[in-house]
Enzyme design. Structure first.
Site, PDB file in Angstrom:
ATOM      1  N   GLU A 169       9.244  16.814  14.999  1.00 57.14           N
ATOM      2  CA  GLU A 169       9.714  16.596  13.629  1.00 57.14           C
ATOM      3  C   GLU A 169       8.945  17.565  12.728  1.00 57.14           C
ATOM      4  O   GLU A 169       7.730  17.449  12.572  1.00 57.14           O
ATOM      5  CB  GLU A 169       9.432  15.147  13.211  1.00 57.14           C
ATOM      6  CG  GLU A 169      10.049  14.803  11.873  1.00 57.14           C
ATOM      7  CD  GLU A 169       9.695  13.401  11.376  1.00 57.14           C
ATOM      8  OE1 GLU A 169       8.532  13.006  11.494  1.00 57.14           O
ATOM      9  OE2 GLU A 169      10.599  12.726  10.851  1.00 57.14           O
TER      10      GLU A 169
ATOM     11  N   LYS B   3       0.871  -1.180   0.000  1.00 58.02           N
ATOM     12  CA  LYS B   3       0.000   0.000   0.000  1.00 58.02           C
ATOM     13  C   LYS B   3       0.905   1.227   0.000  1.00 58.02           C
ATOM     14  O   LYS B   3       1.432   1.636   1.028  1.00 58.02           O
ATOM     15  CB  LYS B   3      -0.905   0.048   1.240  1.00 58.02           C
ATOM     16  CG  LYS B   3      -1.980   1.126   1.094  1.00 58.02           C
ATOM     17  CD  LYS B   3      -2.533   1.623   2.409  1.00 58.02           C
ATOM     18  CE  LYS B   3      -1.735   2.713   3.047  1.00 58.02           C
ATOM     19  NZ  LYS B   3      -1.549   3.940   2.252  1.00 58.02           N
TER      20      LYS B   3
ATOM     21  N   GLU C 150       9.830   1.714  10.695  1.00 60.89           N
ATOM     22  CA  GLU C 150      10.844   2.728  10.360  1.00 60.89           C
ATOM     23  C   GLU C 150      10.136   4.066  10.493  1.00 60.89           C
ATOM     24  O   GLU C 150       9.309   4.417   9.644  1.00 60.89           O
ATOM     25  CB  GLU C 150      11.347   2.539   8.920  1.00 60.89           C
ATOM     26  CG  GLU C 150      11.877   1.154   8.609  1.00 60.89           C
ATOM     27  CD  GLU C 150      13.228   0.886   9.250  1.00 60.89           C
ATOM     28  OE1 GLU C 150      13.915   1.848   9.647  1.00 60.89           O
ATOM     29  OE2 GLU C 150      13.593  -0.295   9.367  1.00 60.89           O
TER      30      GLU C 150
ATOM     31  N   CYS D 197      13.554  11.643   6.819  1.00 59.62           N
ATOM     32  CA  CYS D 197      13.473  11.238   8.225  1.00 59.62           C
ATOM     33  C   CYS D 197      14.790  11.447   8.961  1.00 59.62           C
ATOM     34  O   CYS D 197      14.811  11.711  10.157  1.00 59.62           O
ATOM     35  CB  CYS D 197      13.065   9.771   8.291  1.00 59.62           C
ATOM     36  SG  CYS D 197      13.999   8.758   7.136  1.00 59.62           S
TER      37      CYS D 197
HETATM   38  P1  NAD Z   1       2.302   8.704   7.582  1.00 62.50           P
HETATM   39  O1  NAD Z   1       2.568   7.943   8.822  1.00 62.50           O
HETATM   40  O2  NAD Z   1       1.229   9.719   7.606  1.00 62.50           O
HETATM   41  O3  NAD Z   1       1.931   7.716   6.388  1.00 62.50           O
HETATM   42  C1  NAD Z   1       2.801   6.681   5.982  1.00 62.50           C
HETATM   43  C2  NAD Z   1       2.004   5.544   5.382  1.00 62.50           C
HETATM   44  O4  NAD Z   1       1.226   4.965   6.425  1.00 62.50           O
HETATM   45  C3  NAD Z   1       1.015   5.964   4.298  1.00 62.50           C
HETATM   46  O5  NAD Z   1       0.934   4.950   3.349  1.00 62.50           O
HETATM   47  C4  NAD Z   1      -0.293   6.093   5.076  1.00 62.50           C
HETATM   48  O6  NAD Z   1      -1.442   5.926   4.283  1.00 62.50           O
HETATM   49  C5  NAD Z   1      -0.148   4.971   6.085  1.00 62.50           C
HETATM   50  N1  NAD Z   1      -0.883   5.140   7.335  1.00 62.50           N
HETATM   51  C6  NAD Z   1      -1.204   6.285   7.974  1.00 62.50           C
HETATM   52  N2  NAD Z   1      -1.895   6.014   9.101  1.00 62.50           N
HETATM   53  C7  NAD Z   1      -1.998   4.656   9.183  1.00 62.50           C
HETATM   54  C8  NAD Z   1      -2.619   3.767  10.105  1.00 62.50           C
HETATM   55  N3  NAD Z   1      -3.273   4.202  11.177  1.00 62.50           N
HETATM   56  N4  NAD Z   1      -2.522   2.433   9.854  1.00 62.50           N
HETATM   57  C9  NAD Z   1      -1.868   1.963   8.772  1.00 62.50           C
HETATM   58  N5  NAD Z   1      -1.291   2.770   7.862  1.00 62.50           N
HETATM   59  C10 NAD Z   1      -1.342   4.097   8.064  1.00 62.50           C
HETATM   60  O7  NAD Z   1       3.715   9.308   7.134  1.00 62.50           O
HETATM   61  P2  NAD Z   1       4.044  10.189   5.869  1.00 62.50           P
HETATM   62  O8  NAD Z   1       3.552  11.570   6.165  1.00 62.50           O
HETATM   63  O9  NAD Z   1       3.615   9.515   4.621  1.00 62.50           O
HETATM   64  O10 NAD Z   1       5.659  10.143   5.863  1.00 62.50           O
HETATM   65  C11 NAD Z   1       6.431  10.953   6.633  1.00 62.50           C
HETATM   66  C12 NAD Z   1       6.912  10.249   7.882  1.00 62.50           C
HETATM   67  O11 NAD Z   1       7.651   9.076   7.507  1.00 62.50           O
HETATM   68  C13 NAD Z   1       7.888  11.090   8.673  1.00 62.50           C
HETATM   69  O12 NAD Z   1       7.582  10.976  10.039  1.00 62.50           O
HETATM   70  C14 NAD Z   1       9.248  10.449   8.373  1.00 62.50           C
HETATM   71  O13 NAD Z   1      10.225  10.670   9.348  1.00 62.50           O
HETATM   72  C15 NAD Z   1       8.883   9.027   8.232  1.00 62.50           C
HETATM   73  N6  NAD Z   1       9.903   8.286   7.452  1.00 62.50           N
HETATM   74  C16 NAD Z   1      10.730   7.419   8.103  1.00 62.50           C
HETATM   75  C17 NAD Z   1      11.718   6.723   7.401  1.00 62.50           C
HETATM   76  C18 NAD Z   1      12.614   5.731   8.088  1.00 62.50           C
HETATM   77  O14 NAD Z   1      13.218   4.887   7.399  1.00 62.50           O
HETATM   78  N7  NAD Z   1      12.730   5.758   9.410  1.00 62.50           N
HETATM   79  C19 NAD Z   1      11.867   6.934   6.021  1.00 62.50           C
HETATM   80  C20 NAD Z   1      11.004   7.830   5.387  1.00 62.50           C
HETATM   81  C21 NAD Z   1      10.015   8.493   6.126  1.00 62.50           C
END
Ligand code: NAD
Length: 476
Positions: free
Chosen positions: A381, A173, A248, A281
């Site tokens: 963040e 997804k 992650e 991130c």
């Molecule tokens: P997000 O958590 O809003 O969404 C990420 C994914 O999770 C999307 O596909 C979203 O639809 C899904 N999602 C959201 N809520 C969910 C739930 N309750 N259950 C299941 N799936 C859910 O994050 P974002 O805004 O897309 O990305 C940014 C974040 O990702 C930042 O916090 C960043 O630091 C983090 N990030 C971490 C890494 C790493 O390797 N540690 C790498 C890239 C991004």
């Protein structure tokens, strides 16, 4: 408007069970440029059923054949380079040249590295010399892969490729905000001839498809990259089925600049945080500067930030693009305003739009000085082009400020004293440490301490996340 209201299930593009349209917005002009469907529980159930069935045969396919599939996939990926690059520019605002040199190339690097690791990986190992106990690594089963928008193809390849390499089947997804590169990736999988049911893609949001995947009783593992907020919800949702959950999550990196650092350390630190418009991130969002060079550092930082150009993503050049969405834009502007209200000094940028860019989610490269670790801008963040500069007196104080966060993903240190750099690297509570501008090679493990997550992606560690470990006693 491109019509992408299809899911990839069992080797075919199929219509969703219910109509639930979602517009994909180009952040450079705020216009909808594609329409996708958000999936339902029925779509998830259908995909899980075929993935479970495909696992019976795919888990038995030998390593040599899996390598051949991945090599074919790599060649197709390389041939679609420009399409993937453009898709990410349009869906999440990565400037064209940088989208190619950083985003698309990261996907190619991961595919190449996993092929290399798979060739070398031993799925059966004798426990000890003369022992008749064997340790056997087996694919974990059906995996739910949930990815974010900020490094779309990087995150997809870091999950899908090791899952295929391990012999798992999966439902991806991608982020609903930037799903088009993921759909292009599904086409690559199809062209590579990966057997039907091994890889499936369903678009959807977190509350819907994301939650249905995390709680699904027939899914054996969830690999998630995204916010710490969503990571918590996923863990809770997955708890009843005791599936493996690899997380992650977010970060709040610190970058310690000692007075004996390389002369370009401050300028490079500014460039590093502003890259991808601050949406990484492991971005070094807090710059800790030794007081003896503080005055020079803030002059250089302001000069560097003012040199960074901001422009639309589909233009060639070394500018930064917009941030991804109206929501992210509002959140970042709110945090910039909180910094001003909390008494930090605005050194560059600010909440106004950059000149000539009234349409699009553009934010000026922004720097605050006189930041204390109690302020929101130092703790949360921000995920935008915003840097906080914090002065320090000595090494212990600097390390303790960097570690004073609930995150622990990537931290940075700049000094020409090698022993000091090593000492600080050991004291950082984070999964990654970058000394004097060195970066991580493909295949090294990437992940966080504390609330930055519990998984490691990349290389053998990334492969092992998709494997169960079995001990067989009396093998010989
Ligand atoms: P997000 O958590 O809003 O969404 C990420 C994914 O999770 C999307 O596909 C979203 O639809 C899904 N999602 C959201 N809520 C969910 C739930 N309750 N259950 C299941 N799936 C859910 O994050 P974002 O805004 O897309 O990305 C940014 C974040 O990702 C930042 O916090 C960043 O630091 C983090 N990030 C971490 C890494 C790493 O390797 N540690 C790498 C890239 C991004």
């Amino acid at each position: 408007m491109i019509d992408k209201r299809k899911f990839y299930i069992n080797g075919k593009w199929v219509s969703p069970a219910n109509k639930n349209d979602f517009s994909v917005i180009n952040p450079s002009d705020e216009k909808g440029y594609a329409v996708i469907s958000l999936g339902s529980k029925k779509d998830v159930d259908d995909a899980v059923k075929v993935a479970k069935n495909a696992f019976l045969s795919w888990s038995q396919v030998d390593k040599k054949t899996r390598i051949q599939y991945l090599e074919k996939l790599l060649n197709i990926y390389l041939s679609k380079w420009d399409d993937i690059t453009k898709a990410m520019s349009e869906e999440m605002g990565a400037p064209l040249d940088w989208s190619s040199s950083a985003q698309t190339s990261s996907g190619a690097d991961h595919i190449k590295d996993f092929i290399k690791r798979l060739k070398e990986f031993k799925f059966e190992k004798r426990f000890d010399e003369n022992s008749n106990n064997y340790i056997v690594f087996e694919p974990i089963g059906v995996c739910g892969l949930i990815t974010p928008w900020n490094w779309p193809i990087n995150q997809i390849t870091l999950k899908v490729i090791p899952a295929i390499a391990a012999g798992c089947t999966m439902i991806l997804k991608p982020s609903e905000i930037a799903p088009i590169s993921g759909m292009l990736f599904a086409e690559i999988i199809h062209e590579a001839g990966i057997p039907p049911g091994v890889f499936n893609l369903i678009n959807g949001d977190g509350q819907g498809v994301g939650s249905d995947l995390s709680s699904h009783p027939e899914i054996d593992m969830i690999s998630f990259t995204g916010s710490t907020r969503a990571g918590r919800l996923i863990s809770k949702n997955a708890a009843d089925t005791i599936k493996r959950v690899c997380l992650e999550l977010g970060g709040k990196g610190g970058n310690i600049i000692f007075d004996d650092s390389h002369p370009n350390a401050v300028r490079e630190g500014v460039r590093n945080i502003m890259s991808n418009s601050g949406q990484s991130c492991d971005a070094p969002t807090r710059m800790l500067v030794e007081k003896t060079i503080y005055k020079r550092a803030i002059e250089e930082a302001a000069d560097e930030a003012n040199k960074i150009k901001v422009d639309i993503a589909l233009k060639k050049g070394d500018h930064i693009g917009p941030v991804v969405s109206q929501n992210q834009y509002n959140k970042i502007i709110d945090l910039i305003n909180s910094g001003i209200k909390d008494g930090a000094t605005l050194l560059a940028g600010g909440p106004e739009k950059p000149n000539g860019l009234d349409k699009g989610f553009f934010i000026k490269p922004t720097i605050f000085t006189n930041v204390t670790n109690e302020m929101r801008i130092a703790k949360e963040e921000i995920f935008g082009p915003v840097l906080s500069i914090i002065p320090f007196d000595n090494e212990d104080e600097a390390v303790s400020i960097v570690n004073d966060t609930s995150y622990g993903l990537g931290n940075y240190v700049q000094t020409q004293d090698k022993e000091k750099a090593k000492r600080v690297a050991r004291k950082f509570r984070s999964g990654g440490v970058y000394i004097n501008g060195n970066s991580a090679e493909p295949g090294t493990p990437f992940g966080g301490y504390r609330q930055s997550g519990n998984g490691r992606e990349g290389g053998d560690w990334g492969l092992e996340e998709y494997l169960e470990i079995k001990t067989i006693c009396g093998w010989e």
